[in-house]
Design an enzyme around this catalytic site. Structure first.
Site, short mmCIF file in Angstrom:
data_model
loop_
_atom_site.label_atom_id
_atom_site.label_comp_id
_atom_site.label_asym_id
_atom_site.label_seq_id
_atom_site.Cartn_x
_atom_site.Cartn_y
_atom_site.Cartn_z
N GLU A 138 -1.49 58.23 89.03
CA GLU A 138 -2.83 58.47 89.54
C GLU A 138 -3.71 59.19 88.52
O GLU A 138 -3.23 60.09 87.82
CB GLU A 138 -2.73 59.31 90.81
CG GLU A 138 -4.05 59.43 91.54
CD GLU A 138 -3.96 60.32 92.77
OE1 GLU A 138 -5.00 60.47 93.43
OE2 GLU A 138 -2.88 60.88 93.04
N ARG B 295 -0.77 52.77 100.59
CA ARG B 295 -0.47 53.98 99.82
C ARG B 295 -0.55 55.19 100.74
O ARG B 295 -1.48 55.32 101.53
CB ARG B 295 -1.46 54.12 98.66
CG ARG B 295 -1.33 55.42 97.88
CD ARG B 295 -2.26 55.43 96.67
NE ARG B 295 -2.40 56.76 96.11
CZ ARG B 295 -3.34 57.63 96.44
NH1 ARG B 295 -4.26 57.29 97.34
NH2 ARG B 295 -3.40 58.82 95.88
N HIS C 58 -8.10 67.89 88.74
CA HIS C 58 -8.20 67.95 90.20
C HIS C 58 -9.55 68.56 90.55
O HIS C 58 -9.74 69.77 90.43
CB HIS C 58 -7.05 68.78 90.76
CG HIS C 58 -6.77 68.49 92.21
ND1 HIS C 58 -6.85 67.23 92.75
CD2 HIS C 58 -6.41 69.30 93.24
CE1 HIS C 58 -6.55 67.28 94.03
NE2 HIS C 58 -6.29 68.52 94.35
N GLU D 213 -9.00 57.42 91.07
CA GLU D 213 -9.85 58.18 91.98
C GLU D 213 -11.14 58.42 91.19
O GLU D 213 -11.16 59.24 90.27
CB GLU D 213 -9.14 59.49 92.31
CG GLU D 213 -9.69 60.22 93.49
CD GLU D 213 -9.41 59.53 94.80
OE1 GLU D 213 -10.40 59.17 95.44
OE2 GLU D 213 -8.24 59.34 95.15
N ASP E 286 -7.56 61.13 88.39
CA ASP E 286 -8.69 61.67 89.13
C ASP E 286 -9.81 61.85 88.11
O ASP E 286 -9.76 62.79 87.31
CB ASP E 286 -8.25 63.03 89.70
CG ASP E 286 -8.87 63.30 91.04
OD1 ASP E 286 -9.91 62.71 91.33
OD2 ASP E 286 -8.32 64.13 91.79
N LYS F 131 -5.85 50.03 90.45
CA LYS F 131 -6.18 50.14 91.87
C LYS F 131 -7.47 50.95 91.98
O LYS F 131 -7.56 52.05 91.45
CB LYS F 131 -5.06 50.85 92.64
CG LYS F 131 -5.40 51.07 94.11
CD LYS F 131 -4.39 51.95 94.80
CE LYS F 131 -4.87 53.30 95.19
NZ LYS F 131 -6.19 53.49 95.75
N ASN G 215 35.92 88.27 69.80
CA ASN G 215 35.96 88.83 68.43
C ASN G 215 36.15 87.76 67.36
O ASN G 215 36.40 88.06 66.19
CB ASN G 215 37.05 89.91 68.32
CG ASN G 215 38.42 89.34 68.69
OD1 ASN G 215 38.55 88.14 68.92
ND2 ASN G 215 39.42 90.20 68.75
N HIS H 4 1.86 61.29 92.76
CA HIS H 4 0.55 61.79 93.22
C HIS H 4 0.02 62.80 92.21
O HIS H 4 0.77 63.62 91.68
CB HIS H 4 0.73 62.47 94.58
CG HIS H 4 -0.50 63.17 95.08
ND1 HIS H 4 -0.58 64.55 95.19
CD2 HIS H 4 -1.69 62.69 95.50
CE1 HIS H 4 -1.78 64.87 95.67
NE2 HIS H 4 -2.46 63.77 95.86
N ASN H 5 -1.29 62.74 91.91
CA ASN H 5 -1.89 63.68 90.95
C ASN H 5 -0.99 63.84 89.72
O ASN H 5 -0.62 64.95 89.34
CB ASN H 5 -2.15 65.04 91.60
CG ASN H 5 -3.32 64.99 92.57
OD1 ASN H 5 -3.96 63.96 92.74
ND2 ASN H 5 -3.60 66.11 93.22
N ASP I 261 38.47 85.74 66.44
CA ASP I 261 39.66 85.71 65.57
C ASP I 261 40.50 84.46 65.80
O ASP I 261 41.62 84.34 65.29
CB ASP I 261 40.51 86.98 65.78
CG ASP I 261 41.08 87.07 67.20
OD1 ASP I 261 40.70 86.22 68.05
OD2 ASP I 261 41.87 87.98 67.47
#
Length: 753
Positions: free
Chosen positions: A340, A545, A355, A389, A342, A438, A154, A310-311, A156
């Site tokens: 990475e 990898r 992807h 990739e 893609d 890479k 409340n 990854h991804n 107070d």
């Protein structure tokens, strides 16, 4: 300290700060989720200067809050994909983004004016800075103040007994009414039937009194009131095993943690100072010496384990999840050093990242490279590997090479470190501030160093991850198709030339040290099982990898420990997916300044034969006994939002390492007490290869009818453990702090006689 005094530190922060005063009054801003979802919300800073409250402009009671401590950064302008998508509608000086810790999504906001945006940007940054600079005692005061606010329904400024009972439930305390009333009456010095000001602080202190720490304190204290300098030296030396300059160390602890000036003058420590020390980073299980950069960074790249994603572009699953540059920002901010992309042909001659052959959304390659140029070296100055990739046509490969060169500039490594043919891989130290690509390369590095070739397009074997899905699922052997590669993109690859792996025997005689092979998790496991020692040798000289199986469409992860055991450097995980596997990754890379590089043990770097399946043959083999007494838990969070539910906590300790070291043990569960459960249970483990072991502490809420609920965890390298009486500050599933939740333990490591 009074309840008014509790807020005084935040009041001091507000005084003279116009931004914070405006934030307290509140502002209407647009919350943006997409180009079509733009809704007005009323945002307001709470009096505690720690909480932001917001609700819909429409009438109704529903509102939300978030803590300033949850906000990691404030970005100005169009610095998120959502705000970039509405850039034409709202100018950058009215836009900003709140970036949250962990995996929580950003909050994108548009203010009505540039001035209002500036107020919130500067105000939030000030609040974040204040929080980071807050001392331990201030944090405790803030914590008390927060609970008082939650309980004082409340408003107070005082609490009756019903409010106190509700508070105990909120705090995860199951206390019988008689004991609760007794505490309440003891704290109610004014006998007014309510707690206010110092009375609440007294109640809180009685509630949070640490019997376990008091017991330990009295064991070493001659008079039970204080630890003299000699008594503290004895504790530090005998229990904490910190023998070097133990007198100076004890004096430093008194100076740093003792709140009483009287005790300080006597070179003594009270129970309050003792608890402050044990709760501090110095009293933590993690050795502070391992927090900074303590490893040799001048060894070849192949001698390090590298934090790898990854991804990276995915922030959800692998089939229909969202692709986002935020995936790269989050990974890089966590110290990730291998990301990475893609790449596929995109519209208007611009390569895209997604992807392939799935319904995941798409982002532009150039936007990823822009993020890389802005965030690559904010957390760590050591090199970033960009794993490409490549599914693009030669024309769009040339566009990729153009973006790499024009956006990254000098950051992009274009030639060998000294311009000569390398006899070993360069070190992280030599590659500071550099991005290494890479990917496939036409011809050899030697040819490039001796003089550029004439051809503008070359042919290379095509072996992307999609090809490996067949190997994982149907074991179908297909002849690898060839791929056209542009010379411009090929020239961006120096030390990380992707090649197909034939066998360890072939690699020993034919492979170059700058060549890198990729393995699916199942192929890597097969090699580990069949020829572990050869795999170790291969990884002393070349990079390897490993990435998740194509069957993991839900973005789940494999256990990275098996791969680290044989010295694989780039063990790529789905950073967007919380769980034990990412806890291990975070635990391993929590050392060495979180720079994303951890030096492998000596036996994984030299010519010594090491097989993780049989570590007893290791020179200097000396197993250790790890003894962990789980003493108590503190303020463990509720996991079940059901009204009145209180957790039944248990602690599980897991050892992750070579197969012989994999083990787990757990305590019994404690009924209905998440606030201050006490176990005093000892768990013992034998560790054969401590240099490779990680120790994970997990707290769960026991449930006899279904799977236990996760409460918190903490993972660290075995070699970074401090012995003695230590606190373990627990982390959420996302790896963020859930302070003040902790465990109190006693650790001993001894030779196995």
């Amino acid at each position: 300290m009074t309840s008014k005094g509790m807020a005084s530190s935040s009041n001091l922060r507000i005084q003279g700060d116009e931004n914070l005063q405006s934030m307290l009054l509140g502002t209407v801003m647009r919350k943006i989720k997409s180009r079509t979802w733009k809704k007005q919300r009323y945002f307001k800073l709470q009096e505690d200067c720690m909480t932001i409250w917001y609700k819909s402009k429409k009438t109704g009671n529903s509102h939300s809050t978030f803590s300033v401590g949850d906000v990691e950064a404030v970005r100005e302008g169009h610095q998120s994909e959502v705000l970039q998508s509405i850039a034409e509608e709202f100018p950058p000086d009215r836009c900003f983004t709140l970036v949250f810790r962990g995996r929580r999504g950003n909050l994108d906001l548009v203010a009505d004016s540039p001035e209002e945006a500036k107020t919130w940007i500067q105000g939030m940054r000030k609040l974040i800075e204040n929080l980071e600079n807050m001392g331990q005692r201030e944090k405790l005061d803030q914590w008390i103040c927060d609970w008082f606010k939650k309980a004082d329904k409340n408003n107070d400024g005082r609490m009756n007994f019903k409010e106190v009972r509700d508070l105990l439930k909120m705090m995860n305390v199951d206390m019988n009414e008689h004991h609760a009333l007794h505490l309440f009456q003891m704290a109610d010095k004014s006998q007014s039937g309510t707690l206010e000001d110092d009375e609440f602080v007294l109640f809180y202190k009685m509630l949070t009194q640490r019997e376990d720490v008091l017991r330990l304190f009295q064991e070493f204290s001659g008079d039970g009131q204080k630890l003299s300098l000699l008594e503290l030296v004895e504790f530090v030396r005998e229990e904490q095993l910190q023998c070097e300059q133990s007198r100076q160390h004890a004096l430093l602890l008194i100076d740093r943690y003792e709140p009483s000036d009287t005790a300080k003058k006597l070179h003594a420590m009270t129970i309050d100072g003792f608890l402050m020390y044990l709760s501090s980073p110095e009293g933590s299980i993690f050795n502070p010496r391992h927090q900074g950069l303590y490893q040799d960074m001048r060894q070849p790249l192949s001698h390090y384990v590298i934090s790898s994603s990854h991804n990276t572009y995915l922030i959800e699953d692998q089939l229909r999840g969202q692709s986002s540059v935020e995936g790269y920002i989050r990974a890089l901010k966590r110290g990730c050093r291998c990301v990475e992309v893609d790449c596929w042909d995109g519209p208007s001659g611009e390569p895209i990242v997604y992807h392939g052959h799935t319904l995941t959304s798409k982002i532009f390659f150039k936007d990823v490279i822009l993020v890389l140029s802005n965030y690559a070296f904010k957390v760590s100055e050591y090199p970033v590997i960009l794993s490409i990739e490549n599914h693009c046509s030669v024309e769009q490969q040339r566009v990729m090479a153009h973006h790499l060169n024009s956006i990254l500039g000098d950051m992009l490594l274009k030639t060998t470190v000294d311009g000569k043919i390398p006899s070993r891989l360069p070190s992280p130290e030599e590659l500071k501030g550099k991005v290494l690509v890479k990917g496939k390369k036409i011809g050899s590095l030697e040819e490039c160093v001796n003089g550029p070739g004439e051809e503008h397009v070359g042919e290379v074997s095509d072996e992307d991850e999609a090809a490996d899905i067949d190997d994982d699922s149907t074991r179908r052997k297909a002849k690898k198709p060839s791929q056209q590669l542009s010379k411009e993109l090929s020239d961006c690859v120096v030390y990380c030339k992707s090649v197909h792996f034939s066998s360890f025997k072939h690699a020993r005689t034919h492979s170059k040290l700058y060549e890198i092979s990729s393995f699916t998790e199942s192929k890597a496991r097969k090699h580990i099982k069949e020829s572990g020692a050869e795999f170790v040798q291969h990884n002393t000289r070349q990079l390897t990898r490993v990435y998740p199986s194509g069957m993991r469409t839900d973005s789940s992860n494999y256990n990275p420990q098996d791969m680290w055991n044989v010295g694989c450097q780039i063990v790529a995980l789905n950073f967007q997916t919380a769980g034990m596997e990412m806890d291990l990754n975070d635990g391993l890379f929590s050392q060495n300044c979180r720079c994303g590089y951890v030096l492998k043990p000596k036996f994984l770097r030299g010519w010594e034969r090491f097989d993780p399946e049989n570590p007893r043959g290791l020179e200097g083999y000396m197993p250790l006994r790890l003894s962990i007494q789980i003493i108590s838990g503190q303020q463990l969070p509720k996991v079940n939002i059901k009204e009145g539910s209180i957790i039944d906590p248990l602690v599980r300790v897991e050892i992750h390492g070579v197969p012989m070291d994999q083990a787990k043990q757990e305590t019994k569960y404690i009924d209905n007490n998440g606030f201050n459960p006490v176990w005093y249970e000892t768990l013992q483990f034998t560790v054969h290869v401590p240099e490779l072991a990680l120790v994970r502490f997990v707290v769960e809420d026991y449930d006899k009818t279904s799977k236990n609920d996760f409460v918190g965890q903490y993972t660290l390298p075995f070699m970074s453990i401090q012995q003695g009486y230590r606190h373990i500050h627990l982390l959420s599933r996302d790896g963020t702090s859930i302070s003040p939740a902790s465990l109190f333990v006693h650790i001993r490591i001894t030779d196995l006689a």
